[in-house]
Design a protein around this motif. Structure first.
Motif, mmCIF file in Angstrom:
data_model
loop_
_atom_site.group_PDB
_atom_site.id
_atom_site.type_symbol
_atom_site.label_atom_id
_atom_site.label_comp_id
_atom_site.label_asym_id
_atom_site.label_seq_id
_atom_site.Cartn_x
_atom_site.Cartn_y
_atom_site.Cartn_z
ATOM 1 N N SER A 9 -26.422 112.291 90.617
ATOM 2 C CA SER A 9 -25.922 112.936 89.401
ATOM 3 C C SER A 9 -25.277 111.872 88.520
ATOM 4 N N ILE A 10 -25.148 112.180 87.258
ATOM 5 C CA ILE A 10 -24.509 111.239 86.352
ATOM 6 C C ILE A 10 -23.106 110.925 86.831
ATOM 7 N N GLN A 11 -22.366 111.940 87.211
ATOM 8 C CA GLN A 11 -20.977 111.708 87.585
ATOM 9 C C GLN A 11 -20.859 110.765 88.778
ATOM 10 N N SER A 12 -21.702 110.964 89.797
ATOM 11 C CA SER A 12 -21.624 110.079 90.961
ATOM 12 C C SER A 12 -22.042 108.655 90.589
ATOM 13 N N LEU A 13 -22.993 108.522 89.671
ATOM 14 C CA LEU A 13 -23.415 107.184 89.229
ATOM 15 C C LEU A 13 -22.307 106.502 88.439
ATOM 16 N N LEU A 14 -21.605 107.264 87.609
ATOM 17 C CA LEU A 14 -20.514 106.695 86.820
ATOM 18 C C LEU A 14 -19.286 106.400 87.672
ATOM 19 N N ASP A 15 -19.072 107.201 88.713
ATOM 20 C CA ASP A 15 -17.892 107.023 89.556
ATOM 21 C C ASP A 15 -17.985 105.806 90.469
ATOM 22 N N ALA A 16 -19.186 105.327 90.734
ATOM 23 C CA ALA A 16 -19.336 104.195 91.656
ATOM 24 C C ALA A 16 -20.352 103.181 91.139
ATOM 25 N N PRO A 17 -20.107 102.617 89.945
ATOM 26 C CA PRO A 17 -21.092 101.689 89.388
ATOM 27 C C PRO A 17 -21.295 100.442 90.252
ATOM 28 N N ASP A 18 -20.291 100.075 91.025
ATOM 29 C CA ASP A 18 -20.426 98.900 91.882
ATOM 30 C C ASP A 18 -21.331 99.168 93.085
ATOM 31 N N GLN A 19 -21.681 100.428 93.330
ATOM 32 C CA GLN A 19 -22.538 100.794 94.460
ATOM 33 C C GLN A 19 -24.000 100.984 94.066
ATOM 34 N N LEU A 20 -24.320 100.858 92.797
ATOM 35 C CA LEU A 20 -25.684 101.137 92.340
ATOM 36 C C LEU A 20 -26.724 100.214 92.970
ATOM 37 N N ASP A 21 -26.315 98.994 93.309
ATOM 38 C CA ASP A 21 -27.269 98.053 93.889
ATOM 39 C C ASP A 21 -27.608 98.369 95.337
ATOM 40 N N THR A 22 -26.956 99.362 95.932
ATOM 41 C CA THR A 22 -27.273 99.767 97.307
ATOM 42 C C THR A 22 -28.308 100.884 97.342
ATOM 43 N N LEU A 23 -28.670 101.422 96.189
ATOM 44 C CA LEU A 23 -29.602 102.553 96.127
ATOM 45 C C LEU A 23 -31.045 102.101 96.316
ATOM 46 N N SER A 24 -31.880 103.003 96.826
ATOM 47 C CA SER A 24 -33.288 102.687 97.074
ATOM 48 C C SER A 24 -34.194 103.259 95.984
ATOM 49 N N PHE A 25 -33.669 103.353 94.772
ATOM 50 C CA PHE A 25 -34.452 103.754 93.605
ATOM 51 C C PHE A 25 -33.853 103.055 92.388
ATOM 52 N N GLY A 26 -34.637 102.989 91.325
ATOM 53 C CA GLY A 26 -34.181 102.317 90.117
ATOM 54 C C GLY A 26 -33.194 103.150 89.327
ATOM 55 N N PHE A 42 -32.472 97.239 92.466
ATOM 56 C CA PHE A 42 -33.741 97.816 92.903
ATOM 57 C C PHE A 42 -34.725 97.882 91.734
ATOM 58 N N GLU A 43 -34.267 98.328 90.587
ATOM 59 C CA GLU A 43 -35.145 98.427 89.416
ATOM 60 C C GLU A 43 -35.572 97.045 88.944
ATOM 61 N N ALA A 44 -34.654 96.106 88.945
ATOM 62 C CA ALA A 44 -34.979 94.734 88.524
ATOM 63 C C ALA A 44 -36.086 94.162 89.407
ATOM 64 N N SER A 45 -35.989 94.390 90.698
ATOM 65 C CA SER A 45 -36.988 93.884 91.638
ATOM 66 C C SER A 45 -38.320 94.620 91.488
ATOM 67 N N SER A 46 -38.279 95.935 91.381
ATOM 68 C CA SER A 46 -39.508 96.735 91.284
ATOM 69 C C SER A 46 -40.268 96.464 89.998
ATOM 70 N N ALA A 47 -39.547 96.346 88.891
ATOM 71 C CA ALA A 47 -40.186 96.115 87.589
ATOM 72 C C ALA A 47 -40.420 94.635 87.322
ATOM 73 N N ALA A 48 -39.855 93.780 88.174
ATOM 74 C CA ALA A 48 -39.948 92.322 88.008
ATOM 75 C C ALA A 48 -39.381 91.878 86.654
ATOM 76 N N LEU A 49 -38.258 92.509 86.283
ATOM 77 C CA LEU A 49 -37.540 92.121 85.068
ATOM 78 C C LEU A 49 -36.083 91.854 85.446
ATOM 79 N N ARG A 50 -35.643 90.635 85.246
ATOM 80 C CA ARG A 50 -34.263 90.271 85.589
ATOM 81 C C ARG A 50 -33.261 91.051 84.750
ATOM 82 N N GLN A 51 -32.106 91.307 85.339
ATOM 83 C CA GLN A 51 -31.057 92.041 84.643
ATOM 84 C C GLN A 51 -30.673 91.348 83.336
ATOM 85 N N ALA A 52 -30.602 90.028 83.340
ATOM 86 C CA ALA A 52 -30.225 89.292 82.135
ATOM 87 C C ALA A 52 -31.224 89.512 81.004
#
Length: 119
Positions: A9-26, A42-52
């Motif tokens: 959910s949006i709220q859970s994503l906003l409440d733990a932004p430092d945990q987003l890199d542990t998710l198994s989806f983009g 995960f999204e950066a790796s799957s799409a092959a586009l660096r965060q920067a």
């Protein structure tokens, strides 16, 4: 964070932004101008586009123009709230890639989310 693609959910994503890199989806978070402000590993790796390369850029015109249509981009503009999962085919580097997209938007949040489950 132990969220699945379906239960995120949006709220859970906003409440733990430092945990987003542990998710198994983009996870792509963007503001009302469609500028990307959140882009997980995960999204950066799957799409092959660096965060920067992605952060601060317009999602629909600079990063993923294949999403700039009535099924995705226009829904974020025209619907006051969204929480819908759709099947979609990304045109990534000229290869069609089937994915599931989850469009999340709440009236009281400035950040909108596009979750990507890669097949």
């Amino acid at each position: 964070m132990n969220l699945t693609f379906e239960e995120a959910s949006i709220q859970s994503l906003l409440d733990a932004p430092d945990q987003l890199d542990t998710l198994s989806f983009g996870v792509i978070g963007f503001n009302d101008a469609s500028d990307v402000v959140i882009y997980n590993t995960f999204e950066a790796s799957s799409a092959a586009l660096r965060q920067a390369r992605v952060l601060g850029k317009n999602l629909f015109s600079e990063i993923a123009p294949c999403l700039n249509n009535a099924m995705v981009a226009q829904r974020f503009e025209s619907e006051p709230e969204l929480d819908v999962i759709i099947s979609y085919v990304l045109a990534l580097r000229m290869r069609p890639i089937p994915v599931r997209l989850r469009l999340l938007k709440k009236i009281d949040n400035d950040i909108r989310f596009l979750l990507v489950a890669w097949a």
